[in-house]
Enzyme design. Structure first.
Site, mmCIF file in Angstrom:
data_model
loop_
_atom_site.group_PDB
_atom_site.id
_atom_site.type_symbol
_atom_site.label_atom_id
_atom_site.label_comp_id
_atom_site.label_asym_id
_atom_site.label_seq_id
_atom_site.Cartn_x
_atom_site.Cartn_y
_atom_site.Cartn_z
ATOM 1 N N ARG A 113 0.770 -1.070 0.037
ATOM 2 C CA ARG A 113 -0.242 0.174 0.113
ATOM 3 C C ARG A 113 0.908 1.235 0.133
ATOM 4 O O ARG A 113 1.772 1.343 0.760
ATOM 5 C CB ARG A 113 -0.748 -0.021 1.217
ATOM 6 N N HIS A 140 -7.460 0.878 -6.141
ATOM 7 C CA HIS A 140 -7.743 0.277 -4.991
ATOM 8 C C HIS A 140 -8.290 -1.243 -5.237
ATOM 9 O O HIS A 140 -9.533 -1.630 -4.911
ATOM 10 C CB HIS A 140 -8.496 0.899 -4.068
ATOM 11 N N GLN A 143 -10.084 -3.715 -2.798
ATOM 12 C CA GLN A 143 -11.387 -3.357 -2.165
ATOM 13 C C GLN A 143 -12.683 -3.721 -3.046
ATOM 14 O O GLN A 143 -13.789 -3.962 -2.543
ATOM 15 C CB GLN A 143 -11.205 -1.723 -2.076
ATOM 16 N N ASP A 236 -17.072 8.272 -0.902
ATOM 17 C CA ASP A 236 -15.503 8.066 -0.158
ATOM 18 C C ASP A 236 -15.030 9.473 0.410
ATOM 19 O O ASP A 236 -15.655 10.782 0.250
ATOM 20 C CB ASP A 236 -14.486 7.731 -1.381
ATOM 21 N N CYS A 278 -16.024 2.853 1.453
ATOM 22 C CA CYS A 278 -14.817 2.069 1.671
ATOM 23 C C CYS A 278 -14.305 1.998 3.058
ATOM 24 O O CYS A 278 -13.554 1.456 3.667
ATOM 25 C CB CYS A 278 -13.954 2.268 0.510
ATOM 26 N N ARG A 323 -13.594 -7.429 3.207
ATOM 27 C CA ARG A 323 -12.073 -7.237 3.071
ATOM 28 C C ARG A 323 -11.279 -8.502 3.044
ATOM 29 O O ARG A 323 -10.529 -8.758 2.378
ATOM 30 C CB ARG A 323 -11.568 -5.953 3.615
HETATM 31 N N1 CP Z 1 -11.164 0.893 2.819
HETATM 32 C C1 CP Z 1 -9.842 0.888 3.441
HETATM 33 O O1 CP Z 1 -8.905 0.642 2.389
HETATM 34 O O2 CP Z 1 -9.468 1.020 4.734
HETATM 35 P P1 CP Z 1 -8.087 1.072 5.446
HETATM 36 O O3 CP Z 1 -7.388 2.495 4.916
HETATM 37 O O4 CP Z 1 -8.309 1.363 6.764
HETATM 38 O O5 CP Z 1 -7.217 -0.027 4.999
HETATM 39 N N1 NVA Z 2 -9.592 7.439 -1.245
HETATM 40 C C1 NVA Z 2 -9.209 6.909 -0.160
HETATM 41 C C2 NVA Z 2 -9.549 5.638 0.014
HETATM 42 C C3 NVA Z 2 -9.200 5.103 1.222
HETATM 43 C C4 NVA Z 2 -9.725 3.652 1.476
HETATM 44 C C5 NVA Z 2 -7.704 7.335 0.024
HETATM 45 O O1 NVA Z 2 -7.004 7.137 -0.951
HETATM 46 O O2 NVA Z 2 -7.483 8.085 1.002
#
Ligand code: CP
Ligand code: NVA
Length: 348
Positions: A113, A140, A143, A236, A278, A323
């Site tokens: 990530r 993502h 997700q 989001d 999400c 997830r």
């Molecule tokens: N939805 C999601 O990716 O959550 P986190 O940022 O907590 O991993």
């Molecule tokens: N768009 C958000 C998604 C988090 C799961 C981010 O990248 O912070």
């Protein structure tokens, strides 16, 4: 029924972006995720990664993705090792290529990530093991598997449904939903101010998939038109990780807040309408950011009101649980030795 033919095609593959897979492979991850969920609920062991080691690299923070990868790895019989941004040399003292070679010699699979899509691509190129994208600035994909599992659980089908994403139409979630929905035959609407409409290259990728799946996409700044006949209202955060332009986003996106009036504008019956997010979400002021934004701009709820977040439509908790099941499916299908038992009377 779990299609075992696809298993051999998926073995050894990395999941970096949805577009690299065939629609039926993405559909397989969704269905396998539902199957693994049913196995977990029945207490049927599924240790497809027995004895393997999995590296979990996080440049950005995470609750769900980190927890899901950790618990999924353990349930699959493997060992997870968390390597945070400040724990390893990557980026500061060591290149992606050198890091990937070393990690690939010790680990059987790598989750990443972070910021750049090129980093996750480099890890896949040089490590020689499957790499899974746990979120970048662009996509993502893990997700997506959880999200479409959640939609399928609710409606029993995907094809022909309409999912509307309201908010920052240029972020990783908007990109992934637009492309993945188009692959799976779900109509995807992106409702956002013009300044935040998706890049043309993302729209082009989605359009290509709609030619095969028969679904439709709509990109609009018109809320009424965009949400009409939706089955899923999805939103989001207004400011994603790595960004800091709160003032601009609050101004642009306040009219696009998901509230009960917007849910009603869909015109969809209660049985055929859900809300998804999400997470994490700013639906109250019980966070540092939430408090700060209230002080500065006078709003106590951002992308979704607390009322919708706690309403009969809300499915974000199922989505969060999924997830774990979806990440298991992705890891097991790309790295595991699969014998998948049928589960009579309890598909999905
Ligand atoms: N939805 C999601 O990716 O959550 P986190 O940022 O907590 O991993
Ligand atoms: N768009 C958000 C998604 C988090 C799961 C981010 O990248 O912070």
């Amino acid at each position: 029924m779990i299609e075992s033919k696809i298993n051999s095609v998926l073995q050894g593959r990395s999941l970096l972006a949805e577009k690299d897979f065939k629609p039926e492979e993405i559909q397989y991850f969704v269905d396998f995720g539902l199957h693994l969920k049913a196995m977990k609920k029945r207490g049927i062991p599924h240790r497809y990664l027995e004895g393997k080691n999995i590296a979990l690299l996080f440049e950005k923070t995470s609750t769900r993705t980190r927890s899901a990868f950790t618990t999924a790895t353990i349930d699959l019989g493997a060992h997870p090792e968390y390597l945070g941004a400040n724990d390893i040399q990557l980026g500061k003292k060591e290149s992606v290529e050198d890091t990937a070679i070393v990690l690939g010699s010790m680990f059987d699979g790598i989750e990443f990530r972070g910021f750049k899509q090129s980093t996750v691509e480099g890890l896949a190129k040089y490590s020689g093991v499957p790499v899974w994208n746990g979120l970048t600035d662009e996509w993502h994909p893990t997700q997506m598997i959880a999200d479409f599992m959640t939609v399928k659980e609710n409606f029993g089908r995907l094809k022909g449904l309409t999912l509307t994403f309201v908010g920052d139409g240029r972020n990783n979630m908007a990109n992934s939903l637009l492309v993945t929905g188009s692959m799976l035959g779900v109509n995807v609407h992106i409702v956002a101010p013009k300044a935040l409409h998706p890049k043309q290259e993302i729209i082009d990728i989605a359009k290509k998939f709609t030619e095969q799946s028969g679904s439709q996409i709509m990109i609009t700044d018109d809320i009424k038109k965009g949400v009409l006949h939706s089955n899923v209202i999805y939103t989001d955060v207004w400011v994603s990780m790595g960004e800091s332009n709160w003032e601009e986003r609050v101004k642009l996106l306040t009219p696009y807040q998901v509230n009960m009036d917007m849910m009603k504008l869909t015109g969809t019956s209660d049985k055929e309408l859900i809300f998804m997010h999400c997470l994490p979400a700013f639906h109250d002021t019980n966070t540092d950011y939430g408090e700060n934004i209230k002080e500065k701009y006078g709003i106590s709820e951002m992308e979704v009101t607390d009322e919708v977040f706690r309403s009969q439509y809300a499915r974000q908790w199922d989505e969060a649980e999924n997830r774990m099941h979806s990440i298991k499916a992705i890891m097991a299908a790309t790295l595991g030795n699969l014998f998948i038992p049928d589960l009579p009377d309890m598909e999905g």
